[in-house]
Design an enzyme around this catalytic site. Structure first.
Site, mmCIF file in Angstrom:
data_model
loop_
_atom_site.group_PDB
_atom_site.id
_atom_site.type_symbol
_atom_site.label_atom_id
_atom_site.label_comp_id
_atom_site.label_asym_id
_atom_site.label_seq_id
_atom_site.Cartn_x
_atom_site.Cartn_y
_atom_site.Cartn_z
ATOM 1 N N HIS B 126 0.888 -1.176 -0.015
ATOM 2 C CA HIS B 126 -0.081 0.002 0.106
ATOM 3 C C HIS B 126 0.912 1.208 -0.089
ATOM 4 O O HIS B 126 2.022 1.022 0.332
ATOM 5 C CB HIS B 126 -0.739 -0.031 1.386
ATOM 6 N N ASP B 129 -1.287 8.810 -1.630
ATOM 7 C CA ASP B 129 -1.080 9.909 -2.611
ATOM 8 C C ASP B 129 -1.917 10.983 -2.111
ATOM 9 O O ASP B 129 -3.008 10.977 -1.855
ATOM 10 C CB ASP B 129 -1.543 9.440 -4.038
ATOM 11 N N HIS B 131 -3.381 14.550 -2.655
ATOM 12 C CA HIS B 131 -3.859 15.418 -3.551
ATOM 13 C C HIS B 131 -3.158 16.874 -3.145
ATOM 14 O O HIS B 131 -3.027 17.681 -4.137
ATOM 15 C CB HIS B 131 -5.357 15.704 -3.862
ATOM 16 N N HIS B 166 -5.533 8.819 -1.183
ATOM 17 C CA HIS B 166 -5.812 7.607 -1.564
ATOM 18 C C HIS B 166 -4.564 6.704 -1.707
ATOM 19 O O HIS B 166 -3.453 7.255 -1.909
ATOM 20 C CB HIS B 166 -6.843 7.625 -2.742
ATOM 21 N N CYS B 167 -5.035 5.472 -1.774
ATOM 22 C CA CYS B 167 -3.891 4.724 -1.862
ATOM 23 C C CYS B 167 -3.728 4.495 -3.731
ATOM 24 O O CYS B 167 -4.649 4.418 -4.330
ATOM 25 C CB CYS B 167 -4.168 3.141 -1.438
ATOM 26 N N HIS B 177 -7.818 -0.591 -5.134
ATOM 27 C CA HIS B 177 -7.576 -0.150 -3.776
ATOM 28 C C HIS B 177 -8.628 0.780 -3.221
ATOM 29 O O HIS B 177 -9.094 1.025 -2.136
ATOM 30 C CB HIS B 177 -6.048 0.166 -3.436
ATOM 31 N N MET B 182 -9.712 2.705 0.324
ATOM 32 C CA MET B 182 -8.591 3.323 0.597
ATOM 33 C C MET B 182 -8.565 4.687 0.108
ATOM 34 O O MET B 182 -7.949 4.978 -0.725
ATOM 35 C CB MET B 182 -7.348 2.510 0.222
ATOM 36 N N HIS B 287 -26.535 17.165 -1.680
ATOM 37 C CA HIS B 287 -28.012 18.161 -1.174
ATOM 38 C C HIS B 287 -28.420 17.922 -0.152
ATOM 39 O O HIS B 287 -28.693 16.653 0.345
ATOM 40 C CB HIS B 287 -28.985 17.715 -2.476
ATOM 41 N N GLU B 311 -28.191 24.975 -3.821
ATOM 42 C CA GLU B 311 -29.128 23.778 -3.425
ATOM 43 C C GLU B 311 -28.507 22.577 -3.421
ATOM 44 O O GLU B 311 -28.732 21.582 -2.660
ATOM 45 C CB GLU B 311 -30.422 23.961 -4.500
ATOM 46 N N THR B 312 -27.629 22.418 -4.328
ATOM 47 C CA THR B 312 -26.826 21.107 -4.584
ATOM 48 C C THR B 312 -25.405 21.401 -5.242
ATOM 49 O O THR B 312 -25.489 22.471 -5.999
ATOM 50 C CB THR B 312 -27.583 20.094 -5.890
ATOM 51 N N HIS B 338 -27.562 13.401 -4.582
ATOM 52 C CA HIS B 338 -28.945 13.944 -5.188
ATOM 53 C C HIS B 338 -28.974 13.188 -6.797
ATOM 54 O O HIS B 338 -29.513 13.648 -7.603
ATOM 55 C CB HIS B 338 -29.283 15.380 -5.261
#
Lengths: 273, 383
Positions: B126, B129, B131, B166-167, B177, B182, B287, B311-312, B338
């Site tokens: 494993h 990463d 971001h 994340h992996c 993964h 993950m 939402h 709203e969303t 939504h």
């Protein structure tokens, strides 16, 4: 590994369905008709029940009123919910619509809509030459005996605040239900109530013939002013009363914006004399 | 009985490490930073917050106190079978045992220093990463560890916002993964805290971290979900479902119903709640039914002005967004993806139970459901 588990399961299912010495239709021959499913007689007498539907005084939602009832007739009802094996006979006979079959013939048949249950009752009546029908909600509650849950919220201190009732209702359902219970168990595995009915108020909710009612009460809550009926939606009974559209077979999907849905939908029938 | 895993392992003739990992990571370059010019961070203070399980977020200052720090975290990777819906099991891979992995909060200019453990009882390689991090595939190529190994990575949090981690252990292992659980998120707060659309300081009373997962569980010919002995045993069946791009489950917090019922979120009228929503793999559209996003950093990056009154909002796959909402009415709210098929049928629903006093000025049922006279009423509605 998974393959072997599956094979075992299939073998087991085949043994239960196919192992009934005669071909499946034999169950339906006149000789077999006397082998009715186990029945329980709920005795006549006085009983108290809460009415079914949504009740309001003015615009305020209130608990359905309690009523004293009395009946001079016994109620003869299936001890068990209709099993997968039983329902499959109706499917094989071409009368009932096929639905999900899982886990074994002695499991209650779930993934049943109101329409499926009603069709089965008609077919079973024809085959057995007796009158079978779904219970109405009052009858179901009589038969539920000590496994009937009165879900009244009672008088709320701040009944003037609509959100309180909503939150309490949510909390009550969470307390009552804990979590969804999606482990289907064989007929009888959930024990019996005081009347001898098996599996009442476990994780299979049961269809009734009672429609959804919107009822307006007078200011004292004593007298009905107005009653509006919607029979595309029926009362489904279990730990709580759910109102389900009659063609729905599985009310338990993912989330629900309004509360916690029934885990499974099944049924049992009343035998009219 | 020979399981699929035995067969594959036998064929690959690799006793020391699972075959898939070796083939998959062959095209990933594992690197190091030993020849880089040394930096001296010894004067920086160190803090070590303890991570908590989502939807909770560890205690943190909204406005940074003092100068940049080194913020140390520890996470253990746990491979385990998890029930993602009642009776439905996933051979999950997790950061710290939860899906999503825990949220880490630092301030812009801080250094995030993570020690990652891959316990010997795990079966796979494993890594992580980030971001939010710059270079070396977000740290992915510096953190690949085998079962029984640990690694420590430090990176400077240069951009304020919410970011996915994340992996990413190489090749087809990457999506596998991620859709096995993950992923998680970090939040890098501006040193002087969040600002509204008019650049005025804004604070939140509580924060919930909602990690959305899409799962791809295979079924047998009877329509029952398959259950596997370990992650490798399930790989090829899951791979086939993944290739179809239609998830079997879309969940918040790793299980259908994890944030409803007993797990429902709570708030009070008048509270400002920060909702952080991450999705490492697939697009989503949060939402709040009955509510709004007062201030929404849809992209999750705090140097951009927040949108207001949404709203969303849209969460791109591979990103985390943030929204602040002040609850104005008590009652039950549903926080959903939504795409309502995903919300209701696949599981992406949370509930928020809000205490307070109802305001009839904002909403009132002026006529309760009642039968109307079709002969005289309802004639004016249609054009």
């Amino acid at each position: 590994m998974r393959t072997r588990i599956k094979l075992l399961l299939l073998t087991l299912t085949a043994a239960i369905i196919g192992g009934a010495s005669q071909p499946v239709v034999a169950y339906l021959t006149p000789a077999e008709i006397s082998k009715l499913p186990p029945l329980v007689v709920v005795p006549a007498g006085d009983y108290t029940f809460r009415q079914t539907g949504q009740f309001r005084i003015g615009n305020q939602v209130v608990d359905p009123p309690l009523q004293q009832g009395a009946t001079d007739t016994d109620l003869t009802i299936m001890k068990f919910q209709v099993s997968q094996a039983e329902y499959q006979l109706c499917v094989q006979d071409g009368a009932c619509a096929a639905t999900t079959v899982k886990q074994g013939a002695d499991m209650p048949q779930v993934a049943i809509s109101y329409y499926d249950a009603k069709t089965y009752a008609q077919w079973f009546s024809q085959k057995t030459k007796r009158n079978w029908r779904l219970p109405n909600a009052d009858e179901w509650r009589r038969a539920a005996g000590d496994r009937y849950y009165d879900n009244a919220l009672g008088d709320l201190d701040d009944a003037g605040d609509p959100a309180q009732r909503w939150l309490l209702e949510y909390a009550r359902q969470v307390n009552l239900r804990d979590e969804p219970d999606l482990n289907l168990r064989p007929q009888g595995a959930n024990g019996e109530n005081n009347l001898g009915l098996a599996d009442i108020s476990a994780n299979v909710w049961e269809w009734t013939s009672t429609c959804f009612y919107n009822v307006q009460l007078d200011v004292d809550g004593q007298r009905e002013i107005d009653r509006f009926e919607n029979c595309l939606v029926r009362a489904v009974e279990g730990k709580h009363t759910a109102y389900i559209t009659e063609f729905v077979r599985d009310a338990n999907v993912g989330g629900c914006a309004a509360g916690i849905p029934p885990d499974f939908l099944g049924f049992r029938l009343i035998l009219d004399s | 009985m020979i399981t699929r895993r035995d067969a594959l392992m036998g064929a690959a003739l690799m006793a020391s490490s699972p075959f898939i990992v070796n083939t998959a990571s062959a095209n990933e370059e594992v690197t190091d930073t030993s020849s880089g010019k040394a930096v001296d961070l010894s004067s920086l203070p160190r803090v070590k917050p303890r991570l908590v399980t989502p939807p909770m977020v560890h205690a943190h200052d909204q406005v940074a106190i003092g100068g940049p720090k080194i913020v140390e975290f520890e996470m253990t990777i746990i491979e385990k079978e998890v029930e993602i819906e009642d009776g439905v099991y996933l051979q999950a891979m997790t950061y710290n045992g939860s899906m999503p992995g825990p949220m880490m909060v630092v301030h812009e200019g801080d250094y995030l220093e993570l020690t990652l453990y891959n316990p010997p009882e795990n079966s796979l390689q494993h890594n992580i990463d980030f971001h939010a991090a710059t270079g070396a595939l977000g740290g992915g190529s510096l953190t690949l560890i085998n079962p029984g190994e640990k690694v420590t990575l430090r990176f400077k949090a240069t951009r304020p916002g919410t970011f996915v981690y994340h992996c990413a252990p190489g090749g087809p292992m990457i999506p596998w993964h991620v859709v096995s659980g993950m992923s998680g998120a970090i939040m890098v707060l501006p040193r002087d805290g969040l600002k509204d659309e008019k650049d005025q300081p804004v604070t939140y009373d509580k924060v919930y971290y909602i990690g959305e997962n899409d799962f791809y569980l295979p079924k047998d010919e009877d329509g029952d979900y398959l259950r596997f002995e370990d992650p490798i045993d399930g790989y090829s069946d899951m791979f086939d479902v993944m290739q179809g791009l239609i998830p079997s489950h879309v969940t918040f917090n790793g299980k259908v119903g994890a944030l409803t019922g007993d797990g429902a979120l709570t708030a009070n009228v008048g509270e400002k709640v920060l909702f952080i929503h991450s999705q490492a793999n697939r697009d989503s559209r949060p939402h709040l039914i009955g509510g709004h996003g007062d201030l929404v950093w849809e992209l999750g990056k705090f140097n951009n002005k927040p949108d207001i009154d949404l709203e969303t909002w849209f969460i791109r796959g591979g990103s985390a967004g943030a929204a602040i909402y002040e609850f104005l009415q008590p009652g039950v709210y549903a926080y959903v993806n939504h795409n309502l098929i995903e919300a209701v049928n696949l599981g992406a629903t949370a509930h928020v139970l809000v205490e307070g006093v109802w305001d009839n000025d904002l909403m009132e049922q002026t006529v309760a459901p009642v039968e109307y006279d079709v002969a005289t009423e309802g004639k004016t509605a249609l054009p």
